[in-house]
Enzyme design. Structure first.
Site, short mmCIF file in Angstrom:
data_model
loop_
_atom_site.label_atom_id
_atom_site.label_comp_id
_atom_site.label_asym_id
_atom_site.label_seq_id
_atom_site.Cartn_x
_atom_site.Cartn_y
_atom_site.Cartn_z
N PRO A 11 44.78 -0.37 0.30
CA PRO A 11 44.89 -0.29 -1.16
C PRO A 11 44.23 -1.44 -1.91
CG PRO A 11 46.96 0.31 -0.16
CD PRO A 11 46.07 -0.13 0.96
N ASN A 12 43.51 -1.06 -2.94
CA ASN A 12 42.90 -1.95 -3.93
C ASN A 12 41.65 -2.67 -3.42
OD1 ASN A 12 44.84 -1.48 -6.08
ND2 ASN A 12 46.29 -2.54 -4.75
N ARG A 19 37.59 -8.17 -9.21
CA ARG A 19 38.79 -8.81 -9.77
C ARG A 19 39.16 -9.99 -8.88
NH1 ARG A 19 40.97 -3.80 -11.80
NH2 ARG A 19 39.17 -3.05 -12.92
N TYR A 24 39.55 -13.70 -3.70
CA TYR A 24 38.88 -12.80 -2.74
C TYR A 24 37.36 -12.94 -2.73
CZ TYR A 24 43.54 -10.75 -2.75
OH TYR A 24 44.89 -10.56 -2.64
N ASN A 76 41.91 -4.15 7.54
CA ASN A 76 42.50 -4.91 6.43
C ASN A 76 43.34 -3.91 5.64
OD1 ASN A 76 43.28 -6.37 4.24
ND2 ASN A 76 41.25 -7.20 3.78
N ALA A 79 48.02 -4.80 0.93
CA ALA A 79 49.45 -5.10 0.81
C ALA A 79 50.30 -4.29 1.79
CB ALA A 79 49.90 -4.85 -0.63
N HIS A 82 52.16 -5.85 4.82
CA HIS A 82 53.47 -6.54 4.75
C HIS A 82 54.64 -5.58 4.64
CE1 HIS A 82 50.63 -9.72 4.05
NE2 HIS A 82 50.27 -9.21 2.89
N ASP A 89 53.57 1.56 13.77
CA ASP A 89 53.74 2.62 14.77
C ASP A 89 52.39 3.23 15.15
OD1 ASP A 89 56.48 2.34 14.95
OD2 ASP A 89 56.94 3.98 13.56
N GLU A 100 43.27 -7.33 13.11
CA GLU A 100 43.72 -7.49 11.72
C GLU A 100 42.77 -8.45 11.00
OE1 GLU A 100 47.36 -9.78 11.39
OE2 GLU A 100 47.88 -8.78 9.49
N HIS A 102 42.07 -10.38 7.17
CA HIS A 102 42.42 -10.68 5.78
C HIS A 102 41.40 -11.64 5.20
CE1 HIS A 102 46.13 -8.55 5.96
NE2 HIS A 102 46.44 -9.19 7.08
N ILE A 103 41.04 -11.39 3.97
CA ILE A 103 40.06 -12.23 3.28
C ILE A 103 40.72 -13.57 2.90
CG2 ILE A 103 38.59 -12.37 1.22
CD1 ILE A 103 38.75 -9.16 1.35
N SER A 104 41.88 -13.47 2.30
CA SER A 104 42.67 -14.67 1.98
C SER A 104 43.54 -15.01 3.19
CB SER A 104 43.54 -14.41 0.74
OG SER A 104 44.54 -13.43 1.05
N ARG A 109 50.16 -18.14 1.22
CA ARG A 109 50.43 -17.57 -0.10
C ARG A 109 51.94 -17.30 -0.26
NH1 ARG A 109 46.20 -12.91 -1.27
NH2 ARG A 109 47.10 -13.17 -3.35
N ARG A 113 54.18 -12.36 1.62
CA ARG A 113 52.97 -12.02 2.39
C ARG A 113 53.01 -12.61 3.80
NH1 ARG A 113 49.43 -9.97 -1.57
NH2 ARG A 113 49.80 -10.92 -3.61
O1 CA2 Z 1 43.54 -11.25 1.91
C1 CA2 Z 1 43.52 -10.04 2.17
O2 CA2 Z 1 42.55 -9.48 2.66
C2 CA2 Z 1 44.72 -9.18 1.78
O3 CA2 Z 1 44.85 -8.14 2.74
C3 CA2 Z 1 44.41 -8.60 0.42
C4 CA2 Z 1 45.57 -7.79 -0.15
C5 CA2 Z 1 46.85 -8.62 -0.14
O4 CA2 Z 1 47.93 -7.83 -0.61
C6 CA2 Z 1 47.16 -9.13 1.24
O5 CA2 Z 1 48.32 -9.93 1.18
C7 CA2 Z 1 46.01 -9.98 1.77
C8 CA2 Z 1 45.26 -7.39 -1.58
C9 CA2 Z 1 44.11 -6.46 -1.66
C10 CA2 Z 1 43.77 -6.31 -3.10
O6 CA2 Z 1 42.39 -6.31 -3.18
C11 CA2 Z 1 41.83 -6.77 -4.30
C12 CA2 Z 1 40.56 -7.22 -4.18
C13 CA2 Z 1 39.93 -7.72 -5.27
C14 CA2 Z 1 40.57 -7.74 -6.49
C15 CA2 Z 1 41.85 -7.27 -6.60
C16 CA2 Z 1 42.49 -6.77 -5.50
#
Ligand code: CA2
Length: 144
Positions: A11-12, A19, A24, A76, A79, A82, A89, A100, A102-104, A109, A113
């Site tokens: 998602p997202n 954003r 990110y 990836n 959210a 978490h 499963d 796995e 993750h960018i961040s 954080r 998370r």
């Molecule tokens: O750091 C990551 O890759 C995350 O998977 C990104 C998720 C966050 O919920 C995880 O804790 C860590 C959020 C993805 C939202 O993606 C966006 C990217 C750009 C702008 C807004 C949202």
């Protein structure tokens, strides 16, 4: 086993580069896909990158990775990382190794998370290195 690597994004992540660049970065998911395609070509691997905002799509794609004999999955889950016992499963139910990504760095954080259902089932994890983490995960997948 095929030479295909599934790169699944939750998602997202379609908003990547548009954003919150302070968290990110400014690369879009298309930029990531192009770099993975280039490196995959050098490694003799085909990249199948997908994104969905729906948990069930990710579950179905993990099953598909097993059905087609993908070499590995880079995941990836956003959210859902978490919260999703369904992804835990699904990863446990397949033999294809899941890495796995993750960018961040979720561990640095908010406390909500810090728990990763994906990480509990995955072969390994890469986090906090920006979108370069996808390429690092691909290098690791190539050696599995
Ligand atoms: O750091 C990551 O890759 C995350 O998977 C990104 C998720 C966050 O919920 C995880 O804790 C860590 C959020 C993805 C939202 O993606 C966006 C990217 C750009 C702008 C807004 C949202």
């Amino acid at each position: 086993m095929t030479t295909t690597i599934f790169v699944l994004n939750g998602p997202n992540l379609n908003l990547l580069g548009m954003r919150e660049p302070e968290i990110y970065g400014s690369d879009t998911l298309d930029d990531v896909a192009a770099r993975l395609d280039d490196r995959g070509r050098e490694l003799g691997l085909e990249i199948d990158l997908r994104q969905s905002n729906h948990e069930g799509h990710l579950v179905d794609w993990l099953h598909e990775a097993q059905a087609v004999g993908a070499k590995a999955v880079l995941l990836n889950a956003g959210a859902l990382t978490h919260t999703s016992l369904a992804l835990y499963d699904a990863i446990k139910s397949i033999k294809v190794p899941v890495i796995e990504v993750h960018i961040s760095n979720p561990a640095a954080r908010e406390a909500y998370r810090h728990k990763s259902y994906v990480g509990m089932a995955a072969k390994g994890s890469i986090a906090g290195l920006g979108t370069y983490g996808y390429e690092l995960a691909l290098e690791a997948a190539a050696r599995l």
